[in-house]
Design a protein around this motif. Sequence first.
Motif, PDB file in Angstrom:
ATOM      1  N   LYS A  27      63.608  44.201  51.910  1.00  0.00           N
ATOM      2  CA  LYS A  27      62.801  43.281  51.113  1.00  0.00           C
ATOM      3  C   LYS A  27      62.702  41.966  51.872  1.00  0.00           C
ATOM      4  O   LYS A  27      63.512  41.062  51.705  1.00  0.00           O
ATOM      5  CB  LYS A  27      63.414  43.076  49.724  1.00  0.00           C
ATOM      6  CG  LYS A  27      62.416  42.508  48.719  1.00  0.00           C
ATOM      7  CD  LYS A  27      62.916  42.679  47.295  1.00  0.00           C
ATOM      8  CE  LYS A  27      61.847  42.258  46.300  1.00  0.00           C
ATOM      9  NZ  LYS A  27      62.257  42.475  44.901  1.00  0.00           N
ATOM     10  N   PHE A  67      58.672  45.496  51.449  1.00  0.00           N
ATOM     11  CA  PHE A  67      58.752  44.734  50.202  1.00  0.00           C
ATOM     12  C   PHE A  67      59.190  45.644  49.055  1.00  0.00           C
ATOM     13  O   PHE A  67      58.460  45.856  48.100  1.00  0.00           O
ATOM     14  CB  PHE A  67      57.389  44.099  49.879  1.00  0.00           C
ATOM     15  CG  PHE A  67      56.960  43.053  50.865  1.00  0.00           C
ATOM     16  CD1 PHE A  67      57.301  41.718  50.690  1.00  0.00           C
ATOM     17  CD2 PHE A  67      56.234  43.407  51.990  1.00  0.00           C
ATOM     18  CE1 PHE A  67      56.910  40.759  51.603  1.00  0.00           C
ATOM     19  CE2 PHE A  67      55.836  42.449  52.914  1.00  0.00           C
ATOM     20  CZ  PHE A  67      56.175  41.127  52.727  1.00  0.00           C
ATOM     21  N   HIS A  68      60.373  46.220  49.170  1.00  0.00           N
ATOM     22  CA  HIS A  68      60.831  47.140  48.132  1.00  0.00           C
ATOM     23  C   HIS A  68      62.357  47.212  48.137  1.00  0.00           C
ATOM     24  O   HIS A  68      62.997  46.833  49.118  1.00  0.00           O
ATOM     25  CB  HIS A  68      60.263  48.534  48.375  1.00  0.00           C
ATOM     26  CG  HIS A  68      60.666  49.138  49.692  1.00  0.00           C
ATOM     27  ND1 HIS A  68      60.080  48.792  50.877  1.00  0.00           N
ATOM     28  CD2 HIS A  68      61.622  50.057  49.997  1.00  0.00           C
ATOM     29  CE1 HIS A  68      60.643  49.475  51.873  1.00  0.00           C
ATOM     30  NE2 HIS A  68      61.588  50.245  51.367  1.00  0.00           N
ATOM     31  N   HIS A  69      62.877  47.690  47.035  1.00  0.00           N
ATOM     32  CA  HIS A  69      64.310  47.994  47.019  1.00  0.00           C
ATOM     33  C   HIS A  69      64.544  49.432  46.557  1.00  0.00           C
ATOM     34  O   HIS A  69      65.642  49.958  46.677  1.00  0.00           O
ATOM     35  CB  HIS A  69      65.082  47.011  46.121  1.00  0.00           C
ATOM     36  CG  HIS A  69      64.861  47.207  44.654  1.00  0.00           C
ATOM     37  ND1 HIS A  69      65.774  47.827  43.850  1.00  0.00           N
ATOM     38  CD2 HIS A  69      63.819  46.869  43.862  1.00  0.00           C
ATOM     39  CE1 HIS A  69      65.311  47.857  42.610  1.00  0.00           C
ATOM     40  NE2 HIS A  69      64.128  47.274  42.589  1.00  0.00           N
TER      41      HIS A  69
END
Length: 614
Positions: free
Chosen positions: A183, A217-219
């Motif tokens: 992220k 852009f993620h978890h």
Amino acid sequence: MKRTTYNILIILLFLNILSLRGQEAIVPDLQKLYEYTDSHFVDLRAKQQPLIGVSASRTSNGGSSVPGTYIEAIPKAGGRPLIIPVMTKGTVLRDIVKDLDGLVMTGGEDFNPLYYKEQAIPDMNDIDSIRDIYDLVLLKLATDRNIPVLGICRGEQAINVAFGGTLYQDIPTQHQNKSVKHKQSEPKEIGTHKVSIAEESQLSKILGKTEVFVNSFHHQGVKDVAPGFKLAATAQDGIVEAIEAYPDRRIIGVQWHPEGHVAGGDTTMLKFFKFIVSEAETFRKAKELHKHIFSIDTHCDTPLEFKKAGFDIGERENNQVNIPKMEEGMLDAIFFAAYTAQGKRDKVSSQAAVDKIDGLIKGIHLQVEKNNDICEIAYTTDDLARIKNAGKKAIFIGIENGYGIGKDIENIARFKKMGVNYITLCHTKDNDICDTSSDTTREWNGLSPFGKEVVKEMNRQGVMIDISHASEKTFWDVIKLSTQPIIASHSSVQALCYHDRNLTDKQMQALAKNGGVVQICLVDLFVNKDRKKASLSDAIEHIDYAVKVAGIDHVGIASDFDGGGGLIGCNGSNDMINITMKLLEKGYSDEDIAKIWGGNFLRVMATVQKEAQK
């Protein structure tokens, strides 16, 4: 001034009709705007670009939102973007999806872990239940129609969940390797970590590379890849960064945001959007072609499903053939086989077989009558044209296994009046008519004396003679005796996959000389020696080979669905449009595809019926 494709001020600036002097107000010229619109945007000769649906996020006030970077990337790649509003009303989504040529599933919130049978980690997930339903319904409606799909970030995760995979709810706490920051704080046009792409994957073909730097852009992320999908790319810490279903299904998902790179001028990531637009263009061509041709599946065993309580061909049942699935696959017509297994050949047993066939044919009529607003029984080629023009599906009838006519040759005429257009002379055992290709004692060494009379009577009644399942000696006897073209309603090519049910090159050449047609069958053990790997690509190779041996005028398509048919990439009537896409990609012309899909078979049927009338 913020840049966006649809910002009217950009158009005005492009036209040099705005006056921007220091701090002076913008003064647009409406008349010049309209004149430009008429001269540049109203072109009846312009080629229509593929329509690419774009999934949306739900705003706090219940609206729908899509970042402009997605919308900008699609026109750059040659497509028309259409934002699909977030809703759970499936009928509206269905009608939107029917018009799409491609679909981009966008990023956003977390996915509810209950969908992959895990309990949510407390205070970990940012979930929007409405969007979860929207995404899953949208994906099902699109993939049931085999619309090409590109999933991005959450879109990739949605694809994986929809097809039976699982996710990491939180990569930092659930994955031991923390060498990659998933992220980032940097802008989306910046690549912050390297991704390795599997060689020979569709992804590597799209990008022309096996390593790229991507944003993140993620978890959440893909954990167990869904059945039917392959791992296409991984990050340095082992996290799945891309999955794909190629070459059997036109679905690909990536964890990063290529649209962010495209907004920053990255031409490599633009290839993603050019690819989905190209796939959508092929799909659009296939759909348009199906509007103008007759597509016929010449063999399925769906009447065997009628014994299930409440079964209705007008509903989207779990079986392989029903009217909704035919509509999704743009299939115009299908032959329902009234099938009976080979039993004892005494008088009582033979009559029981006749009664069974009679009951199955009446059952077909009952199912069609119950759904006469969407389908009809077809008796002739003219019926098919009329039924298609009425917006309905045509149901033809065949008998599989001549055992079903019993010992009375007059049953041929009786069943003909009930709608029967072909009779498969035998099944997997010898009968009173002929020897089979399978469990045979070579009792008759081909046709029996009764069988020879059956062939003559079928010619006289205008019923097509089907030699699928027949022994090779039976085949040659029929070719010699029949005065009319014959068919192999569901057989494939022996040279590519040995099976006693498949035809040799000499048989296919003789069938062509006879004016008949071989309908390539979508049964795994008929198209690939390794049944587990049997795919639509194999069946296309059989079609291609048969065309080279027998000629373009003597090849067609049969599924054997609901009776053993089904391949990776084509496992129901809704998947039949995939055949058209494969043939287009192989370079077959529209005319040739029209012949394969029904023109050849209809020619034979019309000839047999016409000669009988004489």
